[in-house]
Design a protein around this motif. Structure first.
Motif, mmCIF file in Angstrom:
data_model
loop_
_atom_site.group_PDB
_atom_site.id
_atom_site.type_symbol
_atom_site.label_atom_id
_atom_site.label_comp_id
_atom_site.label_asym_id
_atom_site.label_seq_id
_atom_site.Cartn_x
_atom_site.Cartn_y
_atom_site.Cartn_z
ATOM 1 N N GLY B 148 -17.814 -4.756 -15.163
ATOM 2 C CA GLY B 148 -18.512 -4.760 -13.572
ATOM 3 C C GLY B 148 -17.475 -5.751 -12.825
ATOM 4 O O GLY B 148 -17.965 -5.830 -11.966
ATOM 5 N N HIS B 149 -16.600 -6.124 -13.446
ATOM 6 C CA HIS B 149 -15.548 -6.893 -12.509
ATOM 7 C C HIS B 149 -14.253 -6.364 -11.713
ATOM 8 O O HIS B 149 -13.442 -5.557 -12.612
ATOM 9 C CB HIS B 149 -15.036 -8.061 -13.291
ATOM 10 N N PRO B 150 -14.374 -6.192 -10.475
ATOM 11 C CA PRO B 150 -13.167 -5.208 -9.921
ATOM 12 C C PRO B 150 -11.868 -5.913 -10.085
ATOM 13 O O PRO B 150 -11.753 -7.214 -9.923
ATOM 14 C CB PRO B 150 -13.663 -5.300 -8.486
ATOM 15 N N LEU B 151 -10.840 -5.410 -10.534
ATOM 16 C CA LEU B 151 -9.594 -5.738 -10.586
ATOM 17 C C LEU B 151 -8.567 -5.013 -9.672
ATOM 18 O O LEU B 151 -8.831 -3.893 -9.233
ATOM 19 C CB LEU B 151 -9.078 -5.887 -11.949
ATOM 20 N N HIS B 152 -7.432 -5.596 -9.352
ATOM 21 C CA HIS B 152 -6.322 -4.809 -8.632
ATOM 22 C C HIS B 152 -5.076 -4.928 -9.383
ATOM 23 O O HIS B 152 -4.686 -6.158 -9.570
ATOM 24 C CB HIS B 152 -6.201 -5.098 -7.025
ATOM 25 N N ALA B 153 -4.274 -3.973 -9.398
ATOM 26 C CA ALA B 153 -2.842 -4.137 -9.965
ATOM 27 C C ALA B 153 -1.942 -3.820 -8.975
ATOM 28 O O ALA B 153 -1.934 -2.622 -8.211
ATOM 29 C CB ALA B 153 -2.811 -3.215 -11.291
ATOM 30 N N PHE B 154 -0.899 -4.867 -8.753
ATOM 31 C CA PHE B 154 0.168 -4.701 -7.606
ATOM 32 C C PHE B 154 1.435 -4.209 -8.790
ATOM 33 O O PHE B 154 1.778 -4.695 -9.738
ATOM 34 C CB PHE B 154 0.153 -6.094 -7.136
ATOM 35 N N ASP B 155 2.327 -3.455 -7.806
ATOM 36 C CA ASP B 155 3.460 -3.319 -8.386
ATOM 37 C C ASP B 155 4.378 -4.773 -7.842
ATOM 38 O O ASP B 155 4.719 -4.817 -6.781
ATOM 39 C CB ASP B 155 4.328 -2.248 -7.686
ATOM 40 N N ALA B 156 4.698 -5.583 -8.875
ATOM 41 C CA ALA B 156 4.799 -7.032 -8.811
ATOM 42 C C ALA B 156 6.284 -6.954 -7.940
ATOM 43 O O ALA B 156 6.389 -8.023 -7.261
ATOM 44 C CB ALA B 156 5.131 -7.700 -10.000
ATOM 45 N N ASP B 157 7.196 -5.984 -8.107
ATOM 46 C CA ASP B 157 8.482 -6.015 -7.569
ATOM 47 C C ASP B 157 8.351 -5.715 -5.999
ATOM 48 O O ASP B 157 9.249 -6.055 -5.110
ATOM 49 C CB ASP B 157 9.323 -5.029 -8.194
ATOM 50 N N THR B 158 7.220 -5.190 -5.609
ATOM 51 C CA THR B 158 7.008 -4.929 -4.173
ATOM 52 C C THR B 158 6.774 -6.029 -3.399
ATOM 53 O O THR B 158 6.347 -6.060 -2.203
ATOM 54 C CB THR B 158 6.060 -3.635 -3.938
ATOM 55 N N LEU B 159 6.136 -7.125 -4.075
ATOM 56 C CA LEU B 159 5.510 -8.346 -3.648
ATOM 57 C C LEU B 159 6.513 -9.216 -2.987
ATOM 58 O O LEU B 159 7.284 -9.716 -3.855
ATOM 59 C CB LEU B 159 4.480 -9.050 -4.476
ATOM 60 N N ASP B 160 6.818 -9.530 -1.624
ATOM 61 C CA ASP B 160 7.709 -10.351 -1.265
ATOM 62 C C ASP B 160 7.716 -11.742 -1.751
ATOM 63 O O ASP B 160 6.496 -12.230 -1.431
ATOM 64 C CB ASP B 160 7.871 -10.059 0.258
#
Ligand SMILES: [Zn+2]
Lengths: 342, 670
Positions: B148-160
């Motif tokens: 029940g816990h929302p998570l989010h996955a980023f492409d770490a290489d796109t994070l400035d």
């Protein structure tokens, strides 16, 4: 014995004329002809008594009286028979085709919502409740805040509630009447609040922007959840029939704790499961619960001393189930083909 | 919310079949609306109430079932294999607005291979209504549905700048979200940003530029706790509701943030390979303390109507994750971090009631003395409704909204209440007159082949000066049911006027007739006002044609609020007269412009105490008399309470009446 012979002749003549008398006026004529006080044949004959020798008088008198009685009784008998015949003849000519319909006056019909409302009101009046009402255009405070419905609650959305201004709404429930009553008087409170309410739904088979509710509120010392169960059980047995069972199951409303959805046993399938009860054997009828202490805080009641229950039912829904109505627009189209069934 | 029975079995052993499990959940407050087969699995459709965000997951439902069946729960494995490089050497996380983001946990996973998910995972997600995207996104969705816990996955290489900043958006800042829409942000919006720009709408949806793609090799996994009100407001403002916002709005479990992160990281590594950098960045500046609430033993019985054994109370709390500690008169109960709906003693009592079973509390009736009352208007209203039914009128009920122009025509000069958000621009105000509704109902029935209709409605009108109840009556066609024995009477002005008079006759009202200020929708020559209470008449020709009526319509509008306030007249009987009444008929010639009302008033001006009634019984418009007159026959009834009136007395009364009539030009017809 001239006198006696005369009497005999009179008697014979009467017999002949009587046989020819066909109606009541002829009988009256006969009566007059023989018995009239001044000129009746028998009357005149009887006056000749004094002319007779004294020894013949008793026999003559006896015979004359007998004849008089005979004429009177036979005339009466004949008259009664004729009256009977006339009555039958009249009855014959007056006879109607009674199989034709009666001249039925038009009698109006009550709206099913009124019928259901009155029936429910009467059940609660008999239990000692008082009926209260209040305005349909209400303050946002009475409709929401005072009922522990917070500023972020979705039911306050413009998509759900009709707003006149930020502070004024079309009431979405009759609960504001409960608030008004509690603000006006201390416990004990035993009220029902029937009335019209509004929700921002398009009119379709299962929704309506306007419908009717009865909400109930009891606040007193020692009121329990069991009392709520018993009260709703009684309501449903009286409204739907003694065999109806009531079931409470946990739910959530901001103004009650514990809260319950209230179901009644499905009459259509005797709880075996059908389309009406979505194959569960139970039909959801209303929401109810023990009044949330936050509501008492709003109206200044002592939460340590008082407890109570509240319920809110849709009259339209009760009417639909009781009378087998399956389409909400029927309630507001005012089609006589529908309304004349009530 | 869809719940898979197979998935539930990961957490606990279910002693009953799915349908029975559904019924148990329903009776514990998680309404199961449907039970459906899905391959070898069974899916329950749950209707979760707004207060129970904790049940928007399999673990949440399993927790309820562990209390229902009194069985233990198995926790899912939540551990990620770590490499030697430390996360905080390569990445940084900062919360700028700690009010709107109470906690933010991040994990950095390097070396993943994004690709399709295995069959079992695809099927599980499908069963609960989620389409498979790729193994990384699926892992986060899996944990969402499971814990029940929302998570989010980023492409770490796109994070400035290799950093995450949780902050409010700057005015005018924009973000293209995963669904492709360009979102305009403002300073009420909480965003996840990197060193340069917003990369996600906090708790709602990620940005398109930073989402996981086929080329992604390094993943930054987010597990956070956002303020419910803030998420709700933003989601509402931009009209974007997601599985994540739905849960944050209802309050996520702040403790679960760390567990879910580990569970998802472990799953990603299992599905997509790679390794987690050492350590978790967990920014949790002000830990949320659980509530401790006192629960008095006696209150349970008082509130519910029956006592619940101590062992049962404690069992229910433990199974649901509460920690009850025995106190002098009951317990002190520590609430679990997944419950946001427990604030007072009554909330705890509800948990006991729910799981002990509502059906186990006896059904009783409150005991009281005293008496209930109907509304003060009830007796009068009942009289009105009964009379109307007897007169053949059927009750209608119409929606209370009206058209501005129509309402203004039927209630001129009355300021209506305007609805700010009407359903239709055609009906944006509350009715100020009931007449258009009842005419609409007449029209509806005539259009369906009926000819004889008599309707009424009692409902409120809502001028800005305050809502008031009104009665409207409308009738057309024959006044009685069709019959072969004698001809029917058509409803006309006099029929309706008489009905209204009869209806109001029992009320404590004085109804002075007048033809001033008649409503504009009535025929000006065939309408009348009865006091300030009623107006009665035939419908104006203009409205006849606007409604396309081809037969006469009669309408009465009655201020029933005023009538009911006056109430029914108190009954005080008079003795039955001992002496006979004497009738005297007068045949009169009356000037054409003189109304009947003037005749009656003149009769009364004679001031004869013995005059008990006067009524007309014949009227001839034309005859052997001048065309400027009509002939009117009236009956006068005289009666004395003290003696039998003599002929000469009655003759004297008649002379006195005639003398008055002569004063207004009325002569006896010879
Ligand atoms: Zn059924």
């Amino acid at each position: 014995m001239a006198g006696i012979d005369d009497l005999r002749q009179i008697g014979e003549r009467f017999d002949g004329e009587k046989a020819r008398a066909a109606d009541r006026s002829s009988l009256e004529e006969l009566h007059a002809r023989y018995l009239s006080r001044k000129s009746g044949l028998l009357t005149l004959e009887m006056q000749r008594l004094r002319e007779l020798p004294a020894d013949q008088r008793p026999a003559f008198g006896k015979l004359a009286n007998r004849l008089k009685q005979r004429i009177e009784s036979e005339l009466a008998e004949r008259e009664a028979a004729l009256a009977g015949e006339e009555r039958s003849a009249r009855e014959e000519t007056e006879a109607l085709d009674v199989s034709l319909p009666g001249s039925r006056p038009r009698i109006g019909h009550r709206h099913p919502i009124t019928l259901a409302r009155r029936a429910i009101e009467d059940i609660f009046l008999a239990m000692g409740y008082t009926v209260e009402d209040g305005p349909e255009v209400e303050t946002t405070y009475n409709n929401f805040d005072a009922l522990n419905i917070g500023p972020e609650h979705p039911s306050r959305d413009e998509s759900d509630t009709f707003y006149i201004s930020d502070d004024i709404v079309l009431r979405t429930q009759t609960s504001p009447v409960q608030i008004r009553t509690m603000e006006r008087q201390p416990p004990p409170i035993r009220i029902i609040c029937p009335g019209r309410v509004f929700r921002r739904d398009e009119l379709d088979a299962t929704h309506s922007p306007m419908f009717h509710q009865i909400e109930g509120l009891v606040v007193d010392e020692g009121i329990s959840f069991g009392d709520l169960k018993g009260t709703l059980d009684l309501l449903h047995r009286q409204f739907f029939g003694e065999r109806t069972r009531t079931r409470l199951r946990p739910s959530y409303f901001p103004f009650t704790e514990p809260s319950a959805e209230v179901d009644v046993s499905c009459e259509f399938c005797e709880s075996r499961g059908c389309r009406v009860c979505k194959h569960t054997g139970w039909i959801e009828m209303m929401g109810a619960g023990m009044v949330h202490p936050a509501v008492y805080d709003c109206v200044g009641y002592d939460t340590a001393r008082y407890s109570g229950f509240a319920f809110g039912l849709g009259i339209d829904r009760y009417a639909m189930l009781k009378y087998g109505i399956d389409d909400i627009p029927l309630l507001f189209q005012n089609d006589m083909r529908f309304l004349s069934q009530f | 919310m869809k719940i898979s029975i197979q998935w539930l079995r990961d957490f606990l052993d279910l002693p009953e079949a799915p349908r029975a499990v559904g019924e148990r959940l329903t009776l514990a407050g998680l309404a199961v609306d449907g039970v459906a087969r899905a391959g070898s699995d069974t899916v329950l459709e749950l209707d979760v109430t707004a207060n129970r965000g904790d049940c928007l997951s399999h673990i949440g439902v399993a927790r309820e079932l562990s209390a229902i069946y009194d069985v233990d729960i198995r926790s899912p494995e939540a551990a990620a294999a770590e490499g030697s490089a430390a996360m905080d050497d390569v990445f940084a996380i900062a919360i700028e607005d700690a009010g709107l983001c109470r906690r933010y946990c991040g994990r950095y996973i390097s070396g993943v291979r994004v690709g399709p998910s295995p069959e079992w995972l695809v099927r599980r997600l499908e069963a609960v209504g989620i389409r498979s995207v790729n193994n990384v996104a699926d892992a986060t969705n899996y944990v969402l549905m499971e814990l029940g816990h929302p998570l989010h996955a980023f492409d770490a290489d796109t994070l400035d700048g290799s950093r995450i900043v949780v902050r409010r958006a700057a005015a005018g800042e924009t973000l293209r979200t995963i669904d492709g829409d360009e979102r305009r942000l403002d300073d009420t919006t909480l965003v996840i940003a990197d060193a340069r720009r917003a990369v996600a709408l906090a708790g709602i949806m990620g940005g398109l530029d930073t989402e996981i793609s086929d080329r992604t090799t390094n993943v930054l996994l987010e597990s956070a706790w956002f303020d419910p009100v803030s998420v709700r407001k933003t989601a509402k403002r931009i009209r974007l509701g997601t599985e994540a916002s739905y849960r944050f709005e209802r309050g996520a479990d702040v403790a679960m943030a760390a567990t879910a992160l580990e569970r998802a990281a472990g799953l990603i590594i299992e599905l997509a390979g790679g390794v987690a950098l050492r350590g978790v960045i967990d920014v949790y500046p002000a830990p949320i303390e659980p509530d401790r609430i006192a629960l008095r033993r006696g209150r349970i019985a008082e509130h519910l109507g029956a006592a619940v054994p101590d062992a049962e109370v404690e069992r229910v709390f433990r199974r649901l994750g509460f920690e009850p500690r025995v106190s002098a008169d009951g317990w002190t109960v520590r609430t679990p971090s997944h419950r946001h709906d427990i604030a007072r003693e009554e909330d705890l009592i509800e948990e006991i009631a729910r799981h002990h079973g509502y059906e186990r509390f006896p059904a009783t009736l409150p005991v009281w003395s005293g008496q209930g009352r109907q509304l003060p208007s009830h007796a009068g209203e009942t009289h009105v409704r009964d009379t109307l039914a007897g007169l053949g009128y059927t009750e209608t009920c119409s929606i209370a909204f009206g058209n501005r122009d129509t309402q203004a025509a039927f209630a001129p000069g009355v300021e209506p209440v305007e609805i700010r958000n009407p359903l239709s621009e055609d009906a944006p105000i509350l009715r100020t007159s009931l007449v258009p509704s009842v005419l609409g109902s007449i029209q509806w029935n005539l259009n369906r082949g009926l000819r004889d209709v008599a309707l009424y409605e009692i409902a409120k009108v809502y001028p800005t000066s305050g809502e008031k109840r009104r009665l409207v009556m409308a009738a057309t066609g024959a006044a009685d049911a069709p019959r072969i024995h004698q001809s029917t009477v058509e409803t006309d002005f006099f029929r309706l006027k008489g009905e209204v008079e009869a209806l109001l006759s029992r009320f404590d009202l004085v109804l002075a007739e007048s033809t001033d200020a008649l409503p504009p929708y009535l025929h000006p020559g065939r309408s009348v006002r009865l006091g300030a209470v009623a107006s009665v008449g035939e419908l104006h020709a203009e409205w006849e044609s606007r409604f396309k009526f081809r037969q006469k319509i009669c309408v009465a509008e009655i201020d029933i609020e005023h009538v009911l306030e006056r109430g029914l007249r108190a009954i005080a009987t008079a003795p039955i007269p001992k002496y006979p009444a004497v009738r005297r008929d007068l045949s009169l010639l009356v000037a054409r412009r003189t109304p009947y009302r003037d005749v009656v008033e003149a009769v009364h001006r004679a001031g004869i105490a013995e005059l008990t009634d006067v009524f007309p019984f014949d009227r001839l418009e034309r005859g052997p008399f001048s065309a400027s007159f009509y002939s009117l026959a009236v009956t006068l009834v005289f009666q004395s309470g003290e003696r039998t009136l003599t002929d000469s007395e009655v003759q004297g009364f008649a002379e006195r009446v005639l003398a008055e009539l002569r004063k207004i030009g009325i002569e006896l017809r010879s």
